[in-house]
Motif scaffolding. Sequence first.
Motif, short mmCIF file in Angstrom:
data_model
loop_
_atom_site.label_atom_id
_atom_site.label_comp_id
_atom_site.label_asym_id
_atom_site.label_seq_id
_atom_site.Cartn_x
_atom_site.Cartn_y
_atom_site.Cartn_z
N LEU A 1 0.82 -1.21 0.00
CA LEU A 1 0.00 0.00 0.00
C LEU A 1 0.86 1.26 0.00
CD1 LEU A 1 -2.76 -1.13 2.51
CD2 LEU A 1 -3.05 -0.76 0.06
N GLN A 2 1.99 1.24 0.71
CA GLN A 2 2.89 2.39 0.68
C GLN A 2 3.46 2.60 -0.71
OE1 GLN A 2 3.07 4.48 3.46
NE2 GLN A 2 1.42 3.03 3.89
N GLY A 3 3.79 1.51 -1.38
CA GLY A 3 4.26 1.62 -2.75
C GLY A 3 3.19 2.15 -3.69
N LEU A 4 1.96 1.67 -3.53
CA LEU A 4 0.85 2.15 -4.36
C LEU A 4 0.59 3.63 -4.13
CD1 LEU A 4 -1.63 -0.85 -3.94
CD2 LEU A 4 -0.47 -0.19 -6.05
N ASN A 5 0.75 4.08 -2.89
CA ASN A 5 0.53 5.49 -2.58
C ASN A 5 1.52 6.40 -3.30
OD1 ASN A 5 -1.64 4.98 -0.90
ND2 ASN A 5 -0.43 4.97 0.98
N SER A 6 2.70 5.89 -3.61
CA SER A 6 3.71 6.71 -4.28
C SER A 6 3.73 6.51 -5.79
CB SER A 6 5.10 6.40 -3.70
OG SER A 6 5.49 5.07 -3.99
N ALA A 7 2.85 5.65 -6.30
CA ALA A 7 2.81 5.35 -7.74
C ALA A 7 2.16 6.49 -8.52
CB ALA A 7 2.06 4.05 -7.98
N THR A 8 2.58 6.65 -9.77
CA THR A 8 2.03 7.70 -10.63
C THR A 8 1.28 7.14 -11.83
OG1 THR A 8 4.09 7.87 -11.91
CG2 THR A 8 3.89 9.28 -9.96
#
Length: 233
Positions: A74-81
């Motif tokens: 989820l942290q990775g998804l939050n930083s995805a563009t």
Amino acid sequence: MKLSIIIPCYNEEKNIPFIYNTLKNIINDNIEIILVNNGSTDNSQEVLESLCKNNDSFKICHVPVNKGYGYGILQGLNSATGSILAWTHADLQTDPADIITAYNKYYSSNFNDDFIVKGKRKNRRFSEAFFTFGMQIIAFLFLKVYMDDINAQPKIFSRNFYEKYIKDNAPHDFSLDLFLLYTAKKNNYSIKTIPVFFKKRLYGEAKGGGSFKTRIKLIKRTFNYIRQLSKTI
């Protein structure tokens, strides 16, 4: 449609170079890779920084303390563009390049976002396949939804699906994969699959269900989450 690929890494310092070298040869300007150092206690962060420092297609998301498999993703998804999002595992038991196959299937199907694409594992050991099938039956009995090969990777879906259903509601542990499929089914999303071939882990221990002991723990956690989720129906 830009694709963001999330790969959570927890104590995967030996596997990370293989992941990096596999993906760097198949990505293009329309793909970003987000490698999540999910609270690792080994040298994963140093390895990530060394490999990714000269390649703008790779981003590092650093989670200081491990709060669960799902939390790292989820942290990775939050930083995805990207407008299309995906995740897979860092254990290399399925080829990271399978995500590109899944993306091509997603992209070629249509331009709606009412479906997701996931892997379906082949050539697995009987004991592993039996465990997976058992969890599918339990999930069906409690949730009234059939989900095939719940933990198979990769998973790929639209940003709209993520923003609407996943971002603020998903669990932080290994139940994330189950939650994604359950949510998709309950909201009439279709689920398409690609075959993925399961291989032996090269380095380290499986975090979710490698040994008998960890597999039993995973069964208990998943069963408890299924019961909890069933109360919301």
